[in-house]
Each structure stands twice: as structure tokens, then as C-alpha cells.
Design an enzyme around this catalytic site. Structure first.
Site, PDB file in Angstrom:
ATOM      1  N   LEU A 120       6.519  -1.181  -1.456  1.00  0.00           N
ATOM      2  CA  LEU A 120       7.392  -0.188  -0.819  1.00  0.00           C
ATOM      3  C   LEU A 120       7.690   0.993  -1.738  1.00  0.00           C
ATOM      4  O   LEU A 120       7.909   0.826  -2.934  1.00  0.00           O
ATOM      5  CB  LEU A 120       8.705  -0.853  -0.387  1.00  0.00           C
ATOM      6  CG  LEU A 120       8.549  -2.028   0.585  1.00  0.00           C
ATOM      7  CD1 LEU A 120       9.932  -2.581   0.968  1.00  0.00           C
ATOM      8  CD2 LEU A 120       7.778  -1.626   1.845  1.00  0.00           C
ATOM      9  N   HIS A 121       7.668   2.194  -1.146  1.00  0.00           N
ATOM     10  CA  HIS A 121       7.950   3.437  -1.879  1.00  0.00           C
ATOM     11  C   HIS A 121       8.913   4.281  -1.053  1.00  0.00           C
ATOM     12  O   HIS A 121       9.416   3.816  -0.009  1.00  0.00           O
ATOM     13  CB  HIS A 121       6.647   4.169  -2.199  1.00  0.00           C
ATOM     14  CG  HIS A 121       5.743   4.381  -1.009  1.00  0.00           C
ATOM     15  ND1 HIS A 121       6.106   5.152   0.070  1.00  0.00           N
ATOM     16  CD2 HIS A 121       4.500   3.892  -0.714  1.00  0.00           C
ATOM     17  CE1 HIS A 121       5.126   5.161   0.956  1.00  0.00           C
ATOM     18  NE2 HIS A 121       4.142   4.398   0.515  1.00  0.00           N
ATOM     19  N   GLY A 169       8.488   6.635   0.963  1.00  0.00           N
ATOM     20  CA  GLY A 169       8.089   6.824   2.365  1.00  0.00           C
ATOM     21  C   GLY A 169       8.620   5.689   3.229  1.00  0.00           C
ATOM     22  O   GLY A 169       9.226   5.915   4.289  1.00  0.00           O
ATOM     23  N   HIS A 170       8.422   4.457   2.750  1.00  0.00           N
ATOM     24  CA  HIS A 170       8.961   3.300   3.479  1.00  0.00           C
ATOM     25  C   HIS A 170      10.485   3.377   3.547  1.00  0.00           C
ATOM     26  O   HIS A 170      11.086   3.064   4.580  1.00  0.00           O
ATOM     27  CB  HIS A 170       8.559   1.998   2.781  1.00  0.00           C
ATOM     28  CG  HIS A 170       7.082   1.759   2.691  1.00  0.00           C
ATOM     29  ND1 HIS A 170       6.412   1.776   1.489  1.00  0.00           N
ATOM     30  CD2 HIS A 170       6.149   1.479   3.637  1.00  0.00           C
ATOM     31  CE1 HIS A 170       5.134   1.512   1.697  1.00  0.00           C
ATOM     32  NE2 HIS A 170       4.937   1.336   2.998  1.00  0.00           N
ATOM     33  N   GLN A 212      -6.992  -5.785   9.721  1.00  0.00           N
ATOM     34  CA  GLN A 212      -7.204  -4.336   9.744  1.00  0.00           C
ATOM     35  C   GLN A 212      -8.020  -3.825   8.564  1.00  0.00           C
ATOM     36  O   GLN A 212      -8.190  -2.623   8.411  1.00  0.00           O
ATOM     37  CB  GLN A 212      -5.868  -3.594   9.858  1.00  0.00           C
ATOM     38  CG  GLN A 212      -4.992  -3.654   8.635  1.00  0.00           C
ATOM     39  CD  GLN A 212      -3.612  -3.071   8.923  1.00  0.00           C
ATOM     40  OE1 GLN A 212      -2.827  -3.632   9.682  1.00  0.00           O
ATOM     41  NE2 GLN A 212      -3.313  -1.919   8.334  1.00  0.00           N
ATOM     42  N   GLY A 232       5.435   5.845  10.382  1.00  0.00           N
ATOM     43  CA  GLY A 232       5.298   7.123   9.697  1.00  0.00           C
ATOM     44  C   GLY A 232       4.226   8.002  10.312  1.00  0.00           C
ATOM     45  O   GLY A 232       3.154   7.529  10.710  1.00  0.00           O
ATOM     46  N   LYS A 276       2.573   9.837   8.548  1.00  0.00           N
ATOM     47  CA  LYS A 276       1.498   9.754   7.540  1.00  0.00           C
ATOM     48  C   LYS A 276       0.246   9.120   8.133  1.00  0.00           C
ATOM     49  O   LYS A 276      -0.872   9.515   7.832  1.00  0.00           O
ATOM     50  CB  LYS A 276       2.018   8.947   6.344  1.00  0.00           C
ATOM     51  CG  LYS A 276       0.983   8.373   5.402  1.00  0.00           C
ATOM     52  CD  LYS A 276       0.459   9.425   4.462  1.00  0.00           C
ATOM     53  CE  LYS A 276      -0.366   8.888   3.313  1.00  0.00           C
ATOM     54  NZ  LYS A 276      -1.179   7.727   3.537  1.00  0.00           N
TER      55      LYS A 276
END
Ligand code: AMP
Length: 279
Positions: free
Chosen positions: A30-31, A33-34, A58, A144, A146
């Protein structure tokens, strides 16, 4: 409230407290963005569930499933700091029975742009997301921008399969120099990182133009100038709902998306652009 770590459906059922539930699906590492997704969930719902699951379905056979970063203890600290109620962290054996047969197809939209580079990727994404929706039973879920094609396909799945879940999109969080945050950025050397900056720079150059041809040319010029260490998979200007290429007559909002490898690390990024016809 103490953070609950759930590993099975029963744990999720026990953790339910009533009120609105928001789900933030992640693959961990996790960063910021998360964190921004978690904050959006926290602002809207009574209970926030973050799933942390590196989904084997995936990843293609030559992709980075085994080396994908797994930092569960640090992820729990992030979740505690963000006031998450439940972390759902199932084993692959809990998610996928060895004799499983049925999965979700992302249809034609899953075979274009990012899907053309990663056959079966979006089928794997939609299958795990539908399973997470059924296990957690959230009222809303946050994804996101993203991963713009993923977000568009999840909206499509919710519409096509009548899922009673509200989907929220969250803007891309970037480093001050423009690089979009990604769990894979930790694999970039300092030199790689400089090369990788061409992605966001190309998107900014494209977004400053008004016509589809102008957008594509401006972005392409920046990518070409980055040299051979940037191995471009695609640069695409597409309709945000279908991910079909836009033609010269297209007006309104489009997505400019790029994917490239720097060394062994594959990065994706995108921006929204507003197109007006050539006059
Ligand atoms: P991942 O763990 O990479 O599967 O991502 C989990 C969720 O976080 C997805 O909805 C991503 O689109 C979102 N996400 C990843 N990177 C960013 C970012 N830089 N800004 C905003 N959201 C992001």
C-alpha cells in the site's frame, strides 16, 4: 476500534456491524494512492473493508506474480493509521477451488488496449472483483483512475450484471515530479525512474492539445525522445466508456493511456483529455 483481519467469508460475516460498507480492493504494498482510496471510502461509509489479495488469475504466465511485492505487516500499519475496520486477506486456496469452472468474461472491451497486451487479464480482474463483492457485500467500492480501463470495465460489469453497488473513481496520486504512484515503482533504479518520467511527461504534453491527431503526436514525440530504454507497449487515445480508439471527429472527454517497460518493470499511466474539433 481494533482492526479485524478476516481470512474467510465467516470472518467477514462476523465483522459486519450494520450501516454502509465500503470496499477498497487492493493487491497490497500500500502507498499514498491506496490511502487516498481508503480516505474516500472512510468519508462515505460507516465501515471500511480493504481487501489485500495478489490475484493469480490476473497475471499472465510471463508476468510478475511471484515477484509482486508482499508487505502485509506494513500494509496493516497503513490500514490502522487510516482507520480501516476490516482487512480481508484470503489465501488463494480459499478464493479458488481446484475444480472451479465459472468465471467472468470482460467481453470485447477486455481485449483492447491493456487487454491486447495482457490476454485474460481483465477476465481475471472482473472474476476476483465479483467474488470480493459477493464475499464482502459492500454498498460501495472505490477504484483508482490510475487503472482507467479496469475502472471502466468494473462500471460495465456493475451495469451489465445488475450489481447493487455504487462505484466511486478516485484521481491518480503522483509523486511531485509526475510519476504515478505504483507498487511496482520500488523496482525502478534511480536511472530507470528518470526514464519512467517520460510517461507522465508525454501525457501532459498530449493533454495540452485539442485535436486527436495533435494529442497523439505531442505525446508520441515525448515518448520517442526518451530513447530505447523506454519500451513502449502502447499509446492510445480512447473513449473513456468503451476504450475504443477515438477518430478525428470525436468531441469531449477522452482517455490518453500509455504502457511501457523500463528494464523489467512494466508501468501504466493515463490522463483525461478534452477534445474539440479542428476548426
Ligand atoms: P493495486 O493494489 O495496484 O491493484 O491497486 C488497488 C487500487 O488502487 C486500484 O483501484 C488502483 O487503481 C488504485 N491505485 C493504484 N495506484 C494508484 C494511484 N497512484 N493513485 C490512485 N489510485 C491508485
Amino acid at each position: 476500534m481494533e482492526l479485524i483481519v478476516a481470512r474467510h467469508r465467516d470472518d467477514l460475516v462476523k465483522a459486519r456491524r450494520g450501516g454502509e460498507v465500503a470496499l477498497v480492493p487492493t493487491m497490497g504494498a500500500l502507498h499514498e494512492g491506496h490511502r487516498s482510496l481508503i480516505r474516500q471510502a472512510r468519508a462515505r461509509a460507516d465501515q471500511v473493508v480493504v481487501s489485500i489479495f495478489v490475484n493469480p488469475l490476473q497475471f499472465g504466465p510471463n508476468e510478475d506474480f511471484s515477484r509482486y511485492p508482499r508487505t502485509f505487516d506494513a500494509d496493516l500499519d497503513v490500514c490502522r493509521a487510516e482507520g480501516v475496520d476490516v482487512v480481508f486477506h484470503p489465501d488463494a486456496e480459499v478464493m479458488y477451488a481446484p475444480d472451479r469452472q465459472v468465471s467472468v468474461s470482460a467481453g470485447h472491451m477486455g481485449t483492447v488496449v491493456e487487454g491486447a497486451c495482457r490476454p485474460g487479464h481483465f477476465d481475471g480482474v472482473l472474476t476476483v472483483v465479483l467474488k470480493l463483492f459477493n464475499l464482502v457485500q459492500p454498498d460501495l467500492a472505490v477504484f483508482g483512475q490510475k487503472d482507467a480501463q479496469q475502472l471502466a470495465l468494473i462500471r460495465r460489469m456493475v451495469a451489465d450484471l445488475d450489481l447493487p453497488i455504487e462505484i466511486l473513481g478516485a484521481p491518480t496520486v503522483r509523486e511531485p515530479d509526475g510519476l504515478a504512484l505504483s507498487s511496482r515503482n520500488r523496482y525502478l533504479s534511480d536511472d530507470d525512474r528518470q526514464v519512467a518520467l517520460a510517461l507522465s511527461r508525454a501525457l501532459r504534453a498530449g493533454a495540452a492539445e485539442l485535436t486527436p491527431a495533435g494529442v497523439r503526436a505531442a505525446a508520441r514525440a515525448v515518448l520517442d525522445a526518451a530513447g530505447p530504454r523506454l519500451e513502449i507497449d502502447y499509446l492510445a487515445l480512447v473513449d473513456p466508456a468503451t476504450f475504443a480508439d477515438v477518430d478525428e471527429t470525436y468531441e469531449g472527454t477522452a482517455v490518453l493511456a500509455v504502457a511501457a517497460k523500463v528494464g523489467t518493470t512494466r508501468l501504466i499511466d493515463n490522463v483525461t483529455v478534452t477534445l474539440s474539433p479542428a476548426s
